[in-house]
Design a protein around this motif. Structure first.
Motif, PDB file in Angstrom:
ATOM      1  N   HIS A 180     117.476  73.764  62.297  1.00 10.76           N
ATOM      2  CA  HIS A 180     118.839  73.701  62.823  1.00 10.76           C
ATOM      3  C   HIS A 180     118.893  72.817  64.069  1.00 10.76           C
ATOM      4  O   HIS A 180     119.787  71.963  64.195  1.00 10.76           O
TER       5      HIS A 180
ATOM      6  N   ASP B 299     122.916  71.443  57.232  1.00 12.94           N
ATOM      7  CA  ASP B 299     122.386  72.287  58.311  1.00 12.94           C
ATOM      8  C   ASP B 299     121.627  73.454  57.680  1.00 12.94           C
ATOM      9  O   ASP B 299     122.188  74.185  56.869  1.00 12.94           O
TER      10      ASP B 299
ATOM     11  N   TRP C 258     118.666  69.273  63.092  1.00 12.22           N
ATOM     12  CA  TRP C 258     119.945  68.858  62.516  1.00 12.22           C
ATOM     13  C   TRP C 258     120.936  68.506  63.630  1.00 12.22           C
ATOM     14  O   TRP C 258     121.628  67.481  63.552  1.00 12.22           O
ATOM     15  N   ILE C 259     121.010  69.334  64.665  1.00  9.62           N
ATOM     16  CA  ILE C 259     121.894  69.051  65.802  1.00  9.62           C
ATOM     17  C   ILE C 259     121.473  67.748  66.479  1.00  9.62           C
ATOM     18  O   ILE C 259     122.312  66.897  66.786  1.00  9.62           O
TER      19      ILE C 259
ATOM     20  N   ARG D 184     127.291  66.632  55.829  1.00  8.12           N
ATOM     21  CA  ARG D 184     126.395  66.809  56.965  1.00  8.12           C
ATOM     22  C   ARG D 184     126.299  68.293  57.324  1.00  8.12           C
ATOM     23  O   ARG D 184     125.201  68.807  57.548  1.00  8.12           O
ATOM     24  N   VAL D 185     127.424  68.988  57.382  1.00  8.21           N
ATOM     25  CA  VAL D 185     127.423  70.407  57.726  1.00  8.21           C
ATOM     26  C   VAL D 185     126.641  71.201  56.679  1.00  8.21           C
ATOM     27  O   VAL D 185     125.864  72.099  57.016  1.00  8.21           O
TER      28      VAL D 185
END
Length: 94
Positions: free
Chosen positions: A21, A65, A24-25, A61-62
């Motif tokens: 996560h 995650d 990903w951010i 993209r979301v």
């Protein structure tokens, strides 16, 4: 401009997916898509301000995650069409 909310669905799985996560951010910031990321208080999940991306691309993209893919959070994407903007944030009009 978009606001993404990531609300905990199964917080017990968060530790095992935290590294992915966070990566990903970081990718979102490195790509220039994410402008701000932070926690929803009190300890309810997170929120992200995204800009400069089409909604369809942001949805993909979301979904990439690990927190979303593994059911740690439920995601909601809110699209905002800025009407009034402080000059310090003028880039958000584009």
């Amino acid at each position: 401009m978009f606001i993404i909310t990531l609300k905990f669905a199964d917080k017990s799985k968060a530790p095992q997916h935290m590294e992915g996560h966070n990566a990903w951010i970081k990718r979102g910031f490195d790509d220039g898509v994410f402008q701000l990321a932070g926690s929803l208080q009190p300890n309810a999940g997170g929120a992200i301000l995204a800009h400069g991306i089409a909604r369809e691309e942001l949805e993909m993209r979301v979904n990439d995650d690990p927190f979303v893919a593994e059911g740690v959070v439920s995601a909601e994407i809110l699209e905002i069409a800025p009407g009034r903007v402080d000059e310090r944030l003028a880039f958000l009009r584009a």
